[in-house]
Design an enzyme around this catalytic site. Structure first.
Site, PDB file in Angstrom:
ATOM      1  N   ASP A 206      -7.236  20.234  -5.346  1.00 16.90           N
ATOM      2  CA  ASP A 206      -7.839  21.414  -5.968  1.00 16.90           C
ATOM      3  C   ASP A 206      -7.529  22.681  -5.169  1.00 16.90           C
ATOM      4  O   ASP A 206      -8.386  23.542  -4.999  1.00 16.90           O
ATOM      5  CB  ASP A 206      -9.356  21.218  -6.076  1.00 16.90           C
ATOM      6  CG  ASP A 206     -10.018  22.219  -7.024  1.00 16.90           C
ATOM      7  OD1 ASP A 206      -9.351  22.665  -7.982  1.00 16.90           O
ATOM      8  OD2 ASP A 206     -11.192  22.556  -6.806  1.00 16.90           O
ATOM      9  N   LEU A 207      -6.287  22.819  -4.710  1.00 19.81           N
ATOM     10  CA  LEU A 207      -5.966  23.962  -3.843  1.00 19.81           C
ATOM     11  C   LEU A 207      -5.507  25.148  -4.682  1.00 19.81           C
ATOM     12  O   LEU A 207      -4.334  25.323  -4.966  1.00 19.81           O
ATOM     13  CB  LEU A 207      -4.894  23.588  -2.815  1.00 19.81           C
ATOM     14  CG  LEU A 207      -4.845  24.554  -1.622  1.00 19.81           C
ATOM     15  CD1 LEU A 207      -6.163  24.570  -0.871  1.00 19.81           C
ATOM     16  CD2 LEU A 207      -3.718  24.213  -0.676  1.00 19.81           C
TER      17      LEU A 207
END
Length: 311
Positions: A206-207
């Site tokens: 989830d960067l």
């Protein structure tokens, strides 16, 4: 965690913002309401046990309440309180494995509540930069983080891919015959080509721009992983869709695949797998309208075909 907002305080008690409470109740139902009810007591207990003092206004993201604190020796830190689920359970495992290399450092972890004591970073995130300045930062962090082998207890991309391929035919039938159903089946076909080699790297998952914060010991550090073990090609979607510009899709994809030294065809297949994952999530909830941004990204990758580079 997403963009933080300040939570009001009542005396020495941290108040739970209404928006945060509504989100947790909506997403998690009874479990979310139980978590919210337990928060004040949980915070008091951890502050006492770990000899922490709150020294700033609390913050909330999408999932967590975060308290700026300092230890008995004056060390600043952040106490993160969040529900434990399949996505968040691996956060302390990943942070220990990275040990501060490209990511926020974990100082303490409470296995009973899932609370994390983290080094304190700035609240300034990559949203402050233009996308063409932010993307090289994201790519560099992804390369560092995914260079680490995944600890064995994390969820596995291979398992996720197998479930998606099992579900895709039946859920595709919920869509009317036409381009949306065809896209779902094309994404499933792409995943089928690479599913036998799902990878073993430690993925953040989830960067995006809001999950990269400025720091003192490094210019930028990643926060809030939802980790799993797998192929780094499955990591690219958040940065492709963040502040989306269709004209930049292939440029962003090529920058990240080059920085991470990924095979472009495999990375495209796993990126289509991320589209498939989100399509199936929506269909399980009865939502037959696909995400238009991810549809645009998928069509750009499918139209270009394997291995080619943006001009």
């Amino acid at each position: 965690m997403g963009r933080f907002t300040h939570a009001p305080r009542i005396g020495d008690v941290i108040d739970i913002p209404e928006e945060f409470a509504e989100t947790r109740s909506t997403w998690d139902g009874a479990a979310g309401r139980a978590f919210l009810a337990a928060l004040p007591g949980m915070a008091d207990d951890l502050l006492a046990r770990w000899e922490l003092r709150v020294n700033g206004p609390s913050l909330t993201g999408r999932c967590a309440l975060v308290l700026p604190v300092e230890g008995a020796d004056g060390t600043p830190a952040m106490l993160k309180l969040q529900p434990v689920d399949d996505e968040t359970a691996g956060e302390p495992v990943a942070l220990r494995a990275w040990d501060g290399d490209g990511a926020v450092r974990l100082l303490r972890y409470d296995g009973t509540t899932g609370a994390l004591l983290l080094e304190r970073l700035s609240t300034r995130d990559l949203e402050r930069l233009e996308p063409r300045q932010a993307l090289p930062v994201i790519a560099g962090l992804l390369a560092r983080l995914s260079a680490v082998p995944a600890p064995p207890e994390l969820r596995r991309l291979g398992d996720i891919a197998a479930r998606m391929l099992d579900e895709a035919p039946a859920l595709a039938a919920a869509l009317p015959a036409g381009p949306d159903r065809r896209l779902l089946l094309d994404c499933a076909a792409a995943v089928r080509e690479v599913a036998a080699e799902p990878g073993d790297r430690l993925l953040h998952w989830d960067l995006h721009f809001e999950n990269v914060l400025a720091a003192e010991r490094e210019p930028w550090l990643a926060i809030d992983p939802k980790p799993l073990a797998g192929d780094p090609g499955f990591e690219l979607m958040p940065a492709l869709r963040n502040r989306f510009d269709p004209d930049d899709t292939l440029w962003r994809f090529d920058l990240m695949t080059e920085t991470l030294a990924l095979d472009r065809a495999r990375a495209a297949a796993w990126t289509l797998g991320r589209v498939l994952q989100n399509l199936l999530w929506r269909l399980r909830e009865g939502d037959t309208a696909p995400d238009t941004v991810e549809v645009s990204i998928a069509r750009a990758l499918l139209a270009r075909g394997p291995g080619r580079r943006a001009s």
